[in-house]
Design an enzyme around this catalytic site. Sequence first.
Site, mmCIF file in Angstrom:
data_model
loop_
_atom_site.group_PDB
_atom_site.id
_atom_site.type_symbol
_atom_site.label_atom_id
_atom_site.label_comp_id
_atom_site.label_asym_id
_atom_site.label_seq_id
_atom_site.Cartn_x
_atom_site.Cartn_y
_atom_site.Cartn_z
ATOM 1 N N ASN A 1 -10.107 -2.563 -7.149
ATOM 2 C CA ASN A 1 -9.156 -1.802 -7.738
ATOM 3 C C ASN A 1 -9.835 -1.341 -9.165
ATOM 4 O O ASN A 1 -9.232 -0.557 -10.086
ATOM 5 C CB ASN A 1 -7.550 -2.251 -8.126
ATOM 6 N N ASP B 1 1.179 -1.346 0.023
ATOM 7 C CA ASP B 1 0.082 -0.004 0.046
ATOM 8 C C ASP B 1 1.018 1.341 -0.003
ATOM 9 O O ASP B 1 1.981 1.300 0.515
ATOM 10 C CB ASP B 1 -0.903 -0.015 1.307
HETATM 11 C C1 FPP Z 1 -1.428 0.282 -3.532
HETATM 12 O O1 FPP Z 1 -1.154 1.470 -3.521
HETATM 13 C C2 FPP Z 1 -0.881 -0.438 -4.710
HETATM 14 C C3 FPP Z 1 -1.508 -0.779 -5.617
HETATM 15 C C4 FPP Z 1 -3.088 -0.492 -5.782
HETATM 16 C C5 FPP Z 1 -0.834 -1.808 -6.689
HETATM 17 C C6 FPP Z 1 0.226 -2.366 -6.419
HETATM 18 C C7 FPP Z 1 1.121 -2.839 -7.770
HETATM 19 C C8 FPP Z 1 2.372 -2.620 -7.748
HETATM 20 C C9 FPP Z 1 3.365 -2.650 -6.441
HETATM 21 C C10 FPP Z 1 3.021 -2.486 -9.192
HETATM 22 C C11 FPP Z 1 2.996 -3.727 -10.099
HETATM 23 C C12 FPP Z 1 2.684 -5.150 -9.523
HETATM 24 C C13 FPP Z 1 3.650 -5.861 -9.824
HETATM 25 C C14 FPP Z 1 3.524 -7.477 -9.466
HETATM 26 C C15 FPP Z 1 4.895 -5.727 -10.700
HETATM 27 P P1 FPP Z 1 -2.150 2.691 -3.599
HETATM 28 O O2 FPP Z 1 -2.230 3.077 -4.972
HETATM 29 O O3 FPP Z 1 -3.410 2.267 -3.008
HETATM 30 O O4 FPP Z 1 -1.643 3.887 -2.808
HETATM 31 P P2 FPP Z 1 -2.534 4.957 -2.087
HETATM 32 O O5 FPP Z 1 -3.242 4.495 -0.955
HETATM 33 O O6 FPP Z 1 -1.415 5.832 -1.330
HETATM 34 O O7 FPP Z 1 -3.234 5.547 -3.062
#
Ligand code: FPP
Length: 237
Positions: free
Chosen positions: A65, A17
């Site tokens: 998502n 996250d």
């Molecule tokens: C949460 O941060 C993260 C995600 C929704 C996606 C996770 C994806 C990756 C780390 C990259 C791609 C994956 C791979 C396996 C290569 P958020 O966007 O919810 O952050 P926020 O809560 O600060 O808005």
Amino acid sequence: MPHNHPHIPRHIAMIMDGNGRWAKERGLPRREGHRAGAESVREVMEACKELGVEFLTLYAFSSENWSRPADEIKALMDLLNRFLDEKAKDLDKQNVRLLAIGQIDRLPEKTRDRLAKIIERTKNHSSMTLVLALSYGAREEIVAAARSLAADAAAGNISPDQIDSSLFASRLQTAGIPDPDLLVRTSGEMRVSNFLLWQISYAEMVIVKKFWPDFRQGDLFDAVREYQSRHRRFGAL
Ligand code: FPP
């Protein structure tokens, strides 16, 4: 940290996250946060291999998502495709098996094809298993398991009193994967967010303040040390 230490968690699950907030802090678009987060994924995989962790499950895309803006979804799928293209050879060379859980049929065709090829190509690998949770939601997974048992009961293949926790677990997408010993969540939030609800019943949780793109090898080692410092009793004295 020693390799194959007896107290190395066998299975680590990660809620990655904080990519968006990491980017915001820097005045960058959210996709830049995801891009930096993909680098953390590479480092954490290496660190887990080095420690002798057998299973690493990453919450890469939740069923919730899908309600994000289309361009952010596209950026995430592009990153995932790139990761799969890059890792196709590496995983093979490093003897790592790839698995995916979640509603894979909702993913774009290109992503599904790549996933299917690598999963097939690495299916007999044994040094580590990387499980990508994609379009994953634990409630959906549990409901599907209940539905399949209900169908079997209605067809007379099983009787309702045969349903116990091991039969139930065998209908989850994680059948055959041991439950996580350690669940790590970055960016300080104390939530489970519909991730592996059944499987984390006895997992130790480590919440890390850092945003996911800042979570690197040393942070993974710290989380494992924290895990090792706890005494796990599974509810018994
Ligand atoms: C949460 O941060 C993260 C995600 C929704 C996606 C996770 C994806 C990756 C780390 C990259 C791609 C994956 C791979 C396996 C290569 P958020 O966007 O919810 O952050 P926020 O809560 O600060 O808005």
